[in-house]
Design an enzyme around this catalytic site. Structure first.
Site, short mmCIF file in Angstrom:
data_model
loop_
_atom_site.label_atom_id
_atom_site.label_comp_id
_atom_site.label_asym_id
_atom_site.label_seq_id
_atom_site.Cartn_x
_atom_site.Cartn_y
_atom_site.Cartn_z
N ASP A 1 34.11 6.74 20.42
CA ASP A 1 34.47 6.04 19.19
C ASP A 1 34.85 6.99 18.06
O ASP A 1 35.00 6.58 16.91
CB ASP A 1 33.31 5.14 18.73
CG ASP A 1 32.04 5.93 18.41
OD1 ASP A 1 32.05 7.17 18.60
OD2 ASP A 1 31.05 5.32 17.98
N HIS B 1 37.70 52.17 47.65
CA HIS B 1 37.27 52.46 49.02
C HIS B 1 37.41 51.19 49.85
O HIS B 1 37.12 50.08 49.39
CB HIS B 1 35.81 52.92 49.01
CG HIS B 1 35.20 53.08 50.37
ND1 HIS B 1 34.22 52.24 50.86
CD2 HIS B 1 35.44 53.99 51.35
CE1 HIS B 1 33.88 52.64 52.08
NE2 HIS B 1 34.60 53.69 52.41
N GLU C 1 42.95 52.67 49.95
CA GLU C 1 42.65 53.19 51.28
C GLU C 1 43.14 52.23 52.36
O GLU C 1 43.00 51.00 52.22
CB GLU C 1 41.14 53.40 51.44
CG GLU C 1 40.79 54.04 52.79
CD GLU C 1 39.28 54.23 52.96
OE1 GLU C 1 38.91 55.05 53.81
OE2 GLU C 1 38.51 53.56 52.27
N ASP D 1 42.65 51.79 56.46
CA ASP D 1 42.05 52.18 57.74
C ASP D 1 42.96 51.64 58.85
O ASP D 1 43.01 50.43 59.08
CB ASP D 1 40.66 51.56 57.89
CG ASP D 1 39.62 52.30 57.06
OD1 ASP D 1 40.01 53.19 56.29
OD2 ASP D 1 38.43 51.96 57.16
N HIS E 1 38.15 47.27 59.37
CA HIS E 1 37.04 48.22 59.43
C HIS E 1 36.67 48.39 60.90
O HIS E 1 36.07 47.49 61.50
CB HIS E 1 35.87 47.69 58.61
CG HIS E 1 34.91 48.75 58.20
ND1 HIS E 1 33.54 48.58 58.27
CD2 HIS E 1 35.10 50.00 57.73
CE1 HIS E 1 32.95 49.69 57.84
NE2 HIS E 1 33.87 50.55 57.51
N GLU F 1 43.39 56.52 56.63
CA GLU F 1 42.39 56.89 57.63
C GLU F 1 42.99 56.47 58.96
O GLU F 1 43.04 55.29 59.31
CB GLU F 1 41.06 56.19 57.37
CG GLU F 1 39.97 56.72 58.28
CD GLU F 1 38.63 56.04 58.05
OE1 GLU F 1 38.04 55.60 59.04
OE2 GLU F 1 38.21 55.92 56.89
N LYS G 1 48.15 60.44 51.24
CA LYS G 1 47.05 61.35 51.55
C LYS G 1 46.71 61.17 53.02
O LYS G 1 46.50 60.05 53.50
CB LYS G 1 45.82 61.03 50.71
CG LYS G 1 44.59 61.83 51.12
CD LYS G 1 43.32 61.22 50.59
CE LYS G 1 42.09 61.80 51.27
NZ LYS G 1 41.96 61.48 52.70
N SER H 1 37.40 65.23 51.60
CA SER H 1 36.68 64.01 51.25
C SER H 1 35.19 64.24 51.49
O SER H 1 34.82 64.88 52.48
CB SER H 1 37.17 62.83 52.09
OG SER H 1 38.48 62.45 51.72
N ASP I 1 18.23 32.47 26.75
CA ASP I 1 17.35 33.24 25.86
C ASP I 1 17.89 34.68 25.87
O ASP I 1 17.39 35.52 26.62
CB ASP I 1 15.91 33.22 26.37
CG ASP I 1 15.36 31.81 26.52
OD1 ASP I 1 15.68 30.96 25.68
OD2 ASP I 1 14.61 31.56 27.49
N TYR J 1 17.01 36.15 29.38
CA TYR J 1 15.64 36.58 29.71
C TYR J 1 14.94 35.55 30.59
O TYR J 1 15.03 34.34 30.38
CB TYR J 1 14.84 36.78 28.43
CG TYR J 1 13.37 37.06 28.66
CD1 TYR J 1 12.94 38.33 29.04
CD2 TYR J 1 12.43 36.05 28.52
CE1 TYR J 1 11.59 38.58 29.26
CE2 TYR J 1 11.08 36.30 28.75
CZ TYR J 1 10.67 37.57 29.13
OH TYR J 1 9.34 37.82 29.36
#
Length: 784
Positions: A187, A340, A370, A372, A385, A419, A468, A548, A679, A733
């Site tokens: 309203d 990484h 990187e 892999d 990985h 890598e 690299k 490395s 808090d 807290y």
């Protein structure tokens, strides 16, 4: 779907009033966004059907619509849409998401999901909404290419306008919509009960007596509810900043306003700036909102508050926000923002690999990614990985993604760290993909006509890709008529899979990897070699041969041989990476490695953490370009600096930091429930050399996240300010469990501005929290 209770249907007149109110709300919010009557905004407010794609077999129509707050997208099936007004469903979150949660909107089949689950012919009808954090992408297909373009352009426009609002405008927008949601019966009036409900929404818990007092103070008409000007009065009371009133009153000595001279006095005495009357006049012209005051060259209190909330009034020095450092030094003279296992979105055992992870890292100005690389089953090299259940992505798709996003936030060189675990045939394909996709931007030979004796600079390598990896011969081969190869095989350490603790338990044989000549030849300034000690590196390694280090080894060297490490890094590059046991993608503390001059301190960008906060803070200055120049004494090969023993030298610049935490503004709720009021407390953390590490904490403020006041003073001693970082942490807290993070902000000590400053707050993912801030006073003095 079980319904708890039926809602009474609105009468025709009530429905018309409801629709008119929503239109008015949308109009007001559109005006706040500067988009009143905008066709793109109207398109989103009207909404439409889109095909949501989850898999090849799951493609379902959903209705998407921007809500009247012009900030929240609502979406559901037509079945739920029809039943929305007739039932309230148990344990069901509203099918919405905020535009603040969107990282980007991308046209076409750019996401991995759309590439995998749709055909090429629908490319023009596809788009993806990319969310911040770990929320999955939203992949959508429109009914036509024109409609898809309109969805993308409209969303991008509204998001851009939302992000470009001033802090004050964001606060107004937020408070207005909280008021609208508190108006239960629509309203346009506010009862005392609705007022208390509104205060809970903005993160303030008040007792009934206070709510009644506040209500009576604004209810001038004694009608029992607030409307129109009475709500405006309530808004002014709510957003009043007593602490700003006091500061302004001290300097507003010209008919109750700040003249240019008054403002100059404030800039000189409080802000400790080297300012002139011209600087004061520029601030008045830029931030004063009252034309009459501006004409008199005065600044009102509203203009003063506007100034304090913008760049000149923030904690970070404005001169440090842009590009302010020399970018013509050799590459190894810089700290380089590095990632990484960049391909991972989550953990390192079974989490997804994604090109999206590269995009996110690159958009945060990561300058070393990187890859892999492993043999793919169909002849194409893949990235994942190794020896884990992480998903696989094509090497060529990563290179395409890297090319598209590498230089969107930084024009300085991107290092691609390989890598390599591939067979010779697939290595050749890797080299072919990089050469053909990256083209002339790929560095394939040393710069200049003579054999270099030092690294080129970031400026020299602007817009270039630097590989690299392993190399079969010296760089001299580029200038020799003979094509001499040292060996056709090299040692390859599986950095990601090895754990130094396991390595100590049993010796491992170094595996020999056949290296393709084509891949070897594109490794120029970052040739990977084994580290055999600082003396060996000094006597036998060329400047471009780099090692490395696992975090454990690197931290040991930083503690036991800090000065030798600094001298090593004054000549060569070092890359540090997390130990293999961090399967949860957690991070190590990068600060001790920066203290010894290590340049490529690689962190898991996919994991929100204190360490990543520090990394973002470290690289935020200098235009967030991903390169920060090391102090001169860390670029000297004969440097005597040792961050552990801290002998006297140019690095010793003893400072005293006087810091007052004054107040907080619009702190967000940690838990989104209506009655969850925070808090808040503030912790200030100093990182740097061991002598500088310290932290101090305020008291908690009970039940107030909207405008908590602390007024607590702290003092810190900082001995090496060049390397020190300051981090502000705001927490909710909790006496029975760990405190929850509300927001945080980190920046280098030398980037602090003196005076009264606002500190913006970021989420755990490093994204700005709209409207939220701390108000502090900073004074950095030389120690006597």
């Amino acid at each position: 779907m079980q319904c708890l209770k039926k809602q009474p249907r609105r009468t025709k007149s009530e429905e018309l009033m409801y629709q008119e109110k929503n239109k008015n709300t949308a109009r007001i919010n559109g005006k706040l966004l500067g988009m009143e009557g905008d066709v793109d905004l109207q398109f989103l407010l009207t909404g439409g059907d889109l095909l949501k794609v989850r898999s090849s077999s799951w493609k379902k129509t959903r209705f998407y619509k921007l809500q009247e707050d012009c900030k929240t997208m609502w979406h559901e099936s037509h079945k739920t849409l029809r039943s929305k007004q007739t039932c309230e469903c148990r344990n069901r979150q509203p099918p919405t998401f905020s535009l603040d949660d969107i990282e980007a909107v991308r046209a076409g089949r750019q996401s991995e999901g759309l590439k995998k689950h749709t055909e090429d012919q629908v490319d023009g009808r596809c788009f993806s909404i990319i969310f911040k954090g770990r929320r999955k992408n939203l992949d959508l297909i429109a009914s036509s290419e024109e409609e898809a373009k309109q969805w993308v352009s409209a969303l991008e426009k509204v998001i851009s306008n939302m992000r470009n609002l001033s802090r004050q405008q964001k606060t107004e927008h937020w408070i207005y919509n909280c008021m609208r949601k508190a108006d239960k019966n629509s309203d346009s009036k506010m009862s005392q009960k609705e007022l208390k409900h509104f205060l809970q929404r903005v993160n303030i818990e008040v007792d009934d007596d206070y709510a009644e007092m506040l209500f009576q103070k604004c209810d001038h008409s004694n009608s029992g509810y607030l409307e129109g000007p009475e709500i405006e009065h309530f808004y002014k009371l709510l957003t009043e900043r007593e602490e700003i009133d006091v500061i302004y009153g001290q300097y507003a000595t010209t008919n109750g306003q700040m003249s240019s001279t008054d403002l100059l006095n404030f800039l000189l005495k409080e802000q400790r700036e080297s300012a002139s009357v011209d600087d004061a006049l520029k601030l008045i012209q830029k931030y004063e909102v009252d034309d009459a005051a501006k004409e008199k060259q005065h600044m009102t209190q509203d203009g003063f508050l506007m100034y304090l909330h913008h760049e000149e009034g923030l904690l970070l020095k404005p001169s440090h926000k842009g590009m302010y450092q020399d970018m013509t030094q050799p590459l190894n003279h810089y700290f380089i923002s590095s990632s990484h296992n960049t391909y991972l979105m989550e953990d390192q055992l079974k989490g997804p690999s994604s090109t999206e992870a590269y995009i996110r890292a690159l958009m945060k100005s990561c300058r070393c990614v990187e890859l892999d690389c492993w043999d793919g089953s169909d002849g194409e090299p893949v990235i994942y990985h190794g020896y884990t259940l992480t998903s696989q992505i094509l090497f060529k798709d990563v290179i395409k993604t890297v090319k598209e996003y590498a230089f969107k936030t930084s024009e300085y060189p991107l290092i691609i760290s390989l890598e390599n675990h591939c067979s010779v045939e697939q290595q050749k394909l890797m080299a072919e993909h990089m050469t053909s996709i990256l083209g002339s931007a790929l560095l394939t030979g040393p710069l200049g006509d003579e054999m270099p004796t030092n690294f080129p600079s970031p400026e020299d390598l602007k817009g270039r890709f630097v590989i690299k990896g392993k190399r079969l011969n010296k760089l001299d081969a580029f200038y020799s008529a003979e094509d001499v190869m040292e060996d056709d095989s090299v040692s390859e350490d599986d950095e990601a899979a090895e754990d130094e603790e396991d390595e100590e338990k049993k010796p491992k044989e170094k595996s020999k990897l056949k290296l393709a000549k084509e891949l070897s030849e594109i490794v120029i300034y970052c040739k990977s070699v084994h580290f055999n000690g600082f003396e060996d590196a000094r006597d036998n390694l060329a400047f471009y041969e780099m090692s490395s280090f696992k975090e454990g080894k690197a931290l040991q060297l930083a503690e036991e041989s800090a000065n030798a490490y600094i001298q090593h890094n004054a000549n060569k590059l070092s890359r540090i990476y997390p130990k293999g046991s961090r399967t949860d993608s957690s991070n190590y503390n990068p600060v001790p490695l920066w203290n010894t001059g290590c340049q490529i301190v690689a962190l898991n960008f996919q994991t929100p953490s204190k360490e990543l906060d520090l990394n973002q803070g470290r690289y935020y200055p200098n235009n967030f370009c991903g390169y920060i120049l090391k102090p001169a004494y860390m670029r000297d090969p004969a440097s005597e600096f040792d961050p552990i023993t801290l002998t006297k030298g140019e690095w010793l610049q003893h400072k005293i930091l006087h810091l007052m935490i004054i107040s907080g503004q619009q702190l967000p709720k940690v838990h989104k429930t209506k009655k969850s009021i925070v808090d808040p407390l503030v912790r200030v953390e100093i990182y740097g050399v061991q002598a500088d590490v310290s932290e101090k904490e305020t008291a908690k403020i009970t039940n107030n996240g909207f405008n908590p006041m602390w007024n607590q003073q702290f003092q810190f001693e900082v001995y090496v300010p060049d390397l020190a970082m300051v981090r502000f942490v705001v927490e909710d807290y909790d006496s029975t469990s760990q405190n929850d993070l509300i927001g945080q902000y980190a920046l280098p000590f030398n980037s602090l501005q003196n005076g009264y400053r606002h500190v913006p707050l970021l989420t755990k993912n490093g994204d700005v929290i709209p409207s939220a801030s701390l108000f502090v006073h900073v004074m950095v003095l030389d120690a006597q």
